[in-house]
Design an enzyme around this catalytic site. Structure first.
Site, PDB file in Angstrom:
ATOM      1  N   GLU A 109       1.814 -47.023 -16.359  1.00 40.66           N
ATOM      2  CA  GLU A 109       2.395 -47.150 -17.742  1.00 40.66           C
ATOM      3  C   GLU A 109       2.926 -48.586 -17.812  1.00 40.66           C
ATOM      4  O   GLU A 109       2.994 -49.312 -18.761  1.00 40.66           O
ATOM      5  CB  GLU A 109       3.619 -46.196 -17.934  1.00 40.66           C
ATOM      6  CG  GLU A 109       2.801 -44.682 -17.733  1.00 40.66           C
ATOM      7  CD  GLU A 109       3.755 -43.416 -18.038  1.00 40.66           C
ATOM      8  OE1 GLU A 109       4.379 -43.270 -16.924  1.00 40.66           O
ATOM      9  OE2 GLU A 109       3.771 -42.593 -19.042  1.00 40.66           O
ATOM     10  N   ALA A 157       6.878 -43.500 -11.260  1.00 34.70           N
ATOM     11  CA  ALA A 157       8.322 -43.227 -11.101  1.00 34.70           C
ATOM     12  C   ALA A 157       8.845 -42.453  -9.700  1.00 34.70           C
ATOM     13  O   ALA A 157       8.037 -42.012  -9.173  1.00 34.70           O
ATOM     14  CB  ALA A 157       8.641 -42.150 -12.171  1.00 34.70           C
ATOM     15  N   GLU A 202       0.647 -37.399 -13.271  1.00 33.92           N
ATOM     16  CA  GLU A 202       1.699 -36.559 -13.460  1.00 33.92           C
ATOM     17  C   GLU A 202       1.346 -35.152 -13.523  1.00 33.92           C
ATOM     18  O   GLU A 202       2.081 -34.262 -12.858  1.00 33.92           O
ATOM     19  CB  GLU A 202       2.278 -36.946 -14.554  1.00 33.92           C
ATOM     20  CG  GLU A 202       3.145 -38.372 -14.538  1.00 33.92           C
ATOM     21  CD  GLU A 202       2.106 -39.444 -15.012  1.00 33.92           C
ATOM     22  OE1 GLU A 202       1.014 -39.566 -14.951  1.00 33.92           O
ATOM     23  OE2 GLU A 202       2.627 -40.818 -15.271  1.00 33.92           O
TER      24      GLU A 202
HETATM   25  C1  3H9 Z   1       5.696 -40.548 -12.919  1.00 30.99           C
HETATM   26  O1  3H9 Z   1       5.331 -41.638 -12.709  1.00 30.99           O
HETATM   27  C2  3H9 Z   1       6.174 -40.093 -14.295  1.00 30.99           C
HETATM   28  C3  3H9 Z   1       6.107 -41.286 -15.293  1.00 30.99           C
HETATM   29  O2  3H9 Z   1       5.093 -40.928 -16.180  1.00 30.99           O
HETATM   30  C4  3H9 Z   1       7.241 -40.912 -16.315  1.00 30.99           C
HETATM   31  C5  3H9 Z   1       8.431 -41.559 -15.749  1.00 30.99           C
HETATM   32  C6  3H9 Z   1       9.650 -41.360 -17.058  1.00 30.99           C
HETATM   33  N1  3H9 Z   1       8.256 -41.404  -5.613  1.00 30.99           N
HETATM   34  O3  3H9 Z   1       1.577 -40.059   0.238  1.00 30.99           O
HETATM   35  P1  3H9 Z   1       1.962 -40.661   1.315  1.00 30.99           P
HETATM   36  C7  3H9 Z   1       6.388 -41.455  -0.546  1.00 30.99           C
HETATM   37  S1  3H9 Z   1       5.574 -39.299 -11.770  1.00 30.99           S
HETATM   38  C8  3H9 Z   1       8.871 -41.145  -4.431  1.00 30.99           C
HETATM   39  O4  3H9 Z   1       2.318 -40.261   2.375  1.00 30.99           O
HETATM   40  P2  3H9 Z   1      -0.355 -42.441   1.085  1.00 30.99           P
HETATM   41  C9  3H9 Z   1       5.830 -40.010  -0.005  1.00 30.99           C
HETATM   42  O5  3H9 Z   1       6.990 -38.942  -0.295  1.00 30.99           O
HETATM   43  C10 3H9 Z   1       4.695 -39.731 -10.458  1.00 30.99           C
HETATM   44  N2  3H9 Z   1       8.274 -40.950  -3.258  1.00 30.99           N
HETATM   45  O6  3H9 Z   1       1.080 -42.257   1.657  1.00 30.99           O
HETATM   46  C11 3H9 Z   1       5.911 -40.497   1.376  1.00 30.99           C
HETATM   47  O7  3H9 Z   1       7.546 -40.541   1.896  1.00 30.99           O
HETATM   48  P3  3H9 Z   1       7.671 -40.023   3.442  1.00 30.99           P
HETATM   49  C12 3H9 Z   1       3.223 -40.154 -10.657  1.00 30.99           C
HETATM   50  C13 3H9 Z   1       6.936 -41.245  -3.259  1.00 30.99           C
HETATM   51  O8  3H9 Z   1      -0.647 -43.750   1.454  1.00 30.99           O
HETATM   52  C14 3H9 Z   1       5.692 -42.081   1.158  1.00 30.99           C
HETATM   53  O9  3H9 Z   1       5.916 -42.325  -0.115  1.00 30.99           O
HETATM   54  N3  3H9 Z   1       2.637 -40.759  -9.124  1.00 30.99           N
HETATM   55  C15 3H9 Z   1       6.013 -41.447  -4.395  1.00 30.99           C
HETATM   56  O10 3H9 Z   1      -1.167 -41.224   1.928  1.00 30.99           O
HETATM   57  C16 3H9 Z   1       4.058 -42.267   1.600  1.00 30.99           C
HETATM   58  O11 3H9 Z   1       3.424 -41.337   0.758  1.00 30.99           O
HETATM   59  C17 3H9 Z   1       2.405 -39.987  -8.351  1.00 30.99           C
HETATM   60  O12 3H9 Z   1       2.287 -38.714  -8.470  1.00 30.99           O
HETATM   61  C18 3H9 Z   1       6.926 -41.434  -5.832  1.00 30.99           C
HETATM   62  N4  3H9 Z   1       6.369 -41.653  -6.891  1.00 30.99           N
HETATM   63  O13 3H9 Z   1      -0.670 -42.200  -0.455  1.00 30.99           O
HETATM   64  C19 3H9 Z   1       1.933 -40.609  -7.145  1.00 30.99           C
HETATM   65  N5  3H9 Z   1       4.919 -41.517  -3.861  1.00 30.99           N
HETATM   66  O14 3H9 Z   1       6.920 -41.151   4.136  1.00 30.99           O
HETATM   67  C20 3H9 Z   1       2.450 -39.689  -5.827  1.00 30.99           C
HETATM   68  C21 3H9 Z   1       4.850 -41.466  -2.643  1.00 30.99           C
HETATM   69  O15 3H9 Z   1       8.999 -39.891   3.512  1.00 30.99           O
HETATM   70  N6  3H9 Z   1       2.008 -40.441  -4.502  1.00 30.99           N
HETATM   71  N7  3H9 Z   1       5.976 -41.389  -2.102  1.00 30.99           N
HETATM   72  O16 3H9 Z   1       7.055 -38.679   3.525  1.00 30.99           O
HETATM   73  C22 3H9 Z   1       0.601 -40.431  -4.037  1.00 30.99           C
HETATM   74  O17 3H9 Z   1      -0.077 -39.783  -4.768  1.00 30.99           O
HETATM   75  C23 3H9 Z   1       0.824 -41.282  -2.770  1.00 30.99           C
HETATM   76  O18 3H9 Z   1       1.782 -41.050  -1.997  1.00 30.99           O
HETATM   77  C24 3H9 Z   1      -0.035 -42.421  -2.710  1.00 30.99           C
HETATM   78  C25 3H9 Z   1      -0.091 -43.222  -1.319  1.00 30.99           C
HETATM   79  C26 3H9 Z   1      -1.452 -42.425  -3.337  1.00 30.99           C
HETATM   80  C27 3H9 Z   1       0.741 -43.484  -3.645  1.00 30.99           C
END
Ligand code: 3H9
Length: 713
Positions: free
Chosen positions: A115, A68, A135
């Site tokens: 999900e 999300a 999460e």
């Molecule tokens: C969820 O899903 C809840 C659900 O269960 C329920 C819903 C009802 N959203 O980390 P990076 C941005 S909770 C918005 O540098 P990498 C990040 O801020 C979510 N933005 O790249 C960055 O922006 P900027 C569960 C996001 O390649 C850019 O993307 N998911 C999100 O080193 C690049 O990110 C997580 O917790 C997001 N979800 O790593 C996953 N994700 O360039 C969280 C990333 O402006 N994300 N951004 O600074 C990660 O673990 C890593 O970002 C990922 C990529 C592994 C995906």
């Protein structure tokens, strides 16, 4: 946006008789507003197009869906609107589609991304893909039926492990666990389409109806009890992992829809918690920290494909391991063979521990060890792209080393110092290339701690800064750019923190009570136990060196120095603030209590009973006050950078967001008033930081300060 043909976020196309739904929301295909609507409209198309026999959902670009959109959570919790129905209706719609839907996962399927994937009838993955429910790292639980569908696919144990630990698993593990049905080598889209053709026309399994892996009540009660116990121990004070277990337990006891309702209640409790807000702050701050206003993203970087470390002591050896672990060959230099052998033996011992703990395989370690080349001379230093000096902390010696590096290193090589206190400009001045000199302050043990303070001297070149910031990521570190003030950011704040801890003991609190109060607050260790671990002699030496800078008449802590005079340097000598047994377990020492009482009486310090709330406020507000000064003086770019330093280098609880975020949550007015009280009671050392007072008076926060300074993120 709702019309898939017009949506820029989701595209519907056809390959033969397969509908292909492509999510294109760079950089990570988060489920931002418009994406669920686009998928929903595409599913309608799949239903209504008679030529389509099955569908594939795939991510455009480098990944499937990373979850999300976390920014939406921030908005949600800051407005009074509250969350809408979320993703559940969409996922039910996908699962109820009359034609099979194949989720094609490359890159990562995380959180809402997994999900979404689990609502499909089948999942295929690229061998390099990863899936997870991270999460919990944001203080949340899966909120779109992840806690209900995951145990149905992977079983209760795996679901608990993934939802409480938050660590993604590799495609092969996901296949073994039953989360993924097949791995696809070669062209991914074509492979997924071929799979869809293969299963089209066959009965499409709905995850929500697959109850075989939900276990028996008897087995489950043991699983949940032991999971709760582990969480209470290993994820101390965190609410989300326990909520995740509750939600999975609901999956095993309730019909699917009721389980989803239970999950939704628990999700909302987490979403509106201070813990989640703090952890989301840490998530974004950790990314913000890489952004340096005058060193733009496009700044060229210097390729670092070989390195050299001067000094094979604890720090130097650890730093060599960090480079080797990242696959970068590294020279490790010592002055004599005995010290070099000792350094190498330590490295081998550390690696052996990692193998024993299952962190690395023996093969990985053997390969890494080959990358560390021991040497007694500077002969091969001319080949290194970057050199890190990690010799004993003394200016004269550092200057000698840098003068030598200036002679032997190639032009353009980065010359870095691991100093934790000394002036980088003074070190740089002995070279003919101050623009190549920078501080890279690793934290001990360097191969474990994530923080890397990158210290910018007044002449440090932008390319050198950009390279070190980028390299920190490759080395598995969080690089934070700090200015060149005494002790930089982390240690400069640490001094008043431990000063207050010592004062409290001198005023009558027990060593144990001080540490317990801060441990209960969430610190990884109490301050006095931390000093024992680092070595009391380190601070003692520094205090002696800087004694001439102390203002006369200002109270200074003395109890730690007295312990040093008695040869009690902490863990390494078997005693310090505590006594240590063979296994280095700390035991309170009644003698320390007696001595401190006696010393305090001699110094005329009245003894009193001290509440744990005062202990916490004295120590944590000392951090905050110094942090505010650092911020005002510009030695940290943002308050959130200071938070990242403390969360990653000093064991500050991430669920409190770091000291500056914590101050915001308490309210700066309250913090400033309490600091005022301490100022009146304890004198000049508690002089309130002007920035703190200014923000408090204006009803603002450190977060406001960051926004104002750097513009909205
Ligand atoms: C969820 O899903 C809840 C659900 O269960 C329920 C819903 C009802 N959203 O980390 P990076 C941005 S909770 C918005 O540098 P990498 C990040 O801020 C979510 N933005 O790249 C960055 O922006 P900027 C569960 C996001 O390649 C850019 O993307 N998911 C999100 O080193 C690049 O990110 C997580 O917790 C997001 N979800 O790593 C996953 N994700 O360039 C969280 C990333 O402006 N994300 N951004 O600074 C990660 O673990 C890593 O970002 C990922 C990529 C592994 C995906």
């Amino acid at each position: 946006m709702n019309d898939p043909t017009k949506s820029t976020l989701v595209q519907f196309t056809k390959i033969d008789s397969i509908g292909v739904i492509t999510i294109n929301n760079p950089p990570v295909n988060a489920l931002s507003p418009g994406v669920p609507e686009g998928i929903s409209a595409s599913i309608d198309q799949v239903e209504h197009d008679a030529d389509v026999i099955a569908a594939v959902v795939i991510g455009g670009g480098r990944t499937f869906v990373a979850g999300a959109d976390i920014k939406e959570f921030v908005k949600m919790t800051q407005s009074k609107d509250g969350p809408g129905p979320g993703l559940l209706p969409l996922l039910m719609k996908i699962e109820s589609c009359s034609k099979p839907v194949v989720m094609a996962i490359h890159g990562t399927a995380l959180g809402g991304g997994l999900e979404l994937a689990m609502s499909g009838h089948y999942r295929v993955a690229a061998p390099t893909a990863q899936v997870g429910q991270p999460e919990v790292n944001l203080g949340l639980i899966p909120g779109a039926a992840g806690t209900q569908r995951l145990p149905r696919l992977a079983g209760v144990v795996k679901a608990v492990e993934m939802c409480t630990g938050g660590k993604p698993i590799k495609a092969q593990d996901a296949l073994s666990a039953g989360i993924v049905d097949r791995l696809i080598d070669g062209d991914f889209l074509n492979g997924a389409v071929a799979f869809a053709k293969e299963i089209a026309g066959k009965p499409a399994p709905k995850t929500r109806e697959r109850n075989q892996k939900l276990g028996t009540p008897q087995d489950n009660s043991t699983i949940f009890a032991s999971a709760r116990e582990t969480v209470r121990k290993k994820q101390r004070n965190l609410i989300a992992p326990l909520a995740a277990i509750d939600a999975i337990e609901a999956a095993t006891r309730l019909p699917f829809e009721e389980g989803c309702q239970a999950e939704a209640r628990l999700f909302l409790d987490c979403l509106y918690s201070d813990q989640s807000k703090a952890l989301i702050h840490v998530f974004f701050s950790e990314r913000e920290v890489a952004k340096i206003p005058d060193v733009p993203k496009e700044t060229p970087v210097i390729p670092v494909s070989s390195a050299a470390v001067v000094g094979a002591g604890t720090m130097g050896g650890g730093i060599a391991m960090v480079f080797a672990n990242a696959g970068i060959p590294v020279l490790l230099k010592e002055a004599d063979q005995v010290a070099l052998d000792r350094g190498l033996a330590n490295i081998q011992k550390n690696y052996a521990t990692s193998v024993k703990r299952g962190r690395f395989t023996q093969q990985f370690v053997d390969e890494r060890l080959k990358l560390i080349q021991p040497t007694l001379t500077y002969d091969d230093f001319s080949k290194a792209d970057m050199v890190i000096e990690a010799v004993f902390e003394g200016m004269a010696l550092k200057k000698e080393v840098f003068a030598e590096l200036d002679r032997v290193c190639k032009p353009g090589a980065i010359l870095a110092s691991n100093t934790s206190t000394l002036n980088i400009d003074e070190i740089a001045a002995v070279t003919s290339r101050a623009s190549s000199v920078i501080g890279t302050h690793f934290f001990s043990p360097a191969n474990v701690m994530r923080l890397l303070e990158i210290v910018r001297g007044k002449a440090t070149g932008k390319e050198v800064i950009a390279t070190c910031m980028q390299l920190s990521k490759k080395l598995g570190k969080v690089g934070v750019l700090v200015g060149n003030c005494r002790s930089f950011v982390g240690n400069r704040m640490f001094h008043p923190y431990v000063r207050e801890a010592t004062f409290l003991v001198e005023e009558g609190a027990s060593v144990d009570a001080v540490d317990k109060a801060l441990y209960d607050f969430g610190m990884a260790m109490g301050p006095l136990a931390t000093l024992d671990l680092a070595g009391l002699d380190v601070g003692w030496r520094i205090r002696k060196e800087y004694r001439h800078l102390e203002k006369p008449g200002i109270r200074q802590p003395f109890a730690g120095d007295r312990l040093c005079e008695m040869g009690r340097f902490g863990q390494k000598t078997g005693s310090g603030w505590y006594k240590y047994d063979e296994a280095r377990v700390a035991v309170p020492d009644p003698e320390v209590a007696e001595w401190t009482k006696k010393w305090s009486a001699e110094a005329g310090i009245a003894q009193r009973s001290i509440q744990s709330s005062e202990i916490v406020d004295r120590c944590i507000y000392a951090l905050i006050n110094e942090g505010a000064r650092i911020l005002e003086e510009g030695y940290a770019l943002r308050a959130s950078d200071i938070d990242i330093v403390y969360v990653n280098g000093y064991g500050f609880p991430a669920y409190r967001g770091g000291p500056m975020w914590y101050a915001d949550t308490v309210g700066l007015k309250k913090v400033s008033e309490r600091i005022g009280e301490f100022h009146r009671a304890h004198g000049e050392l508690w002089e309130p930081a002007p920035l703190l007072e200014e923000l408090a008076a204006a009803g603002k926060t450190f977060a406001d300060f960051d926004k104002q300074k750097l513009g909205e993120r």
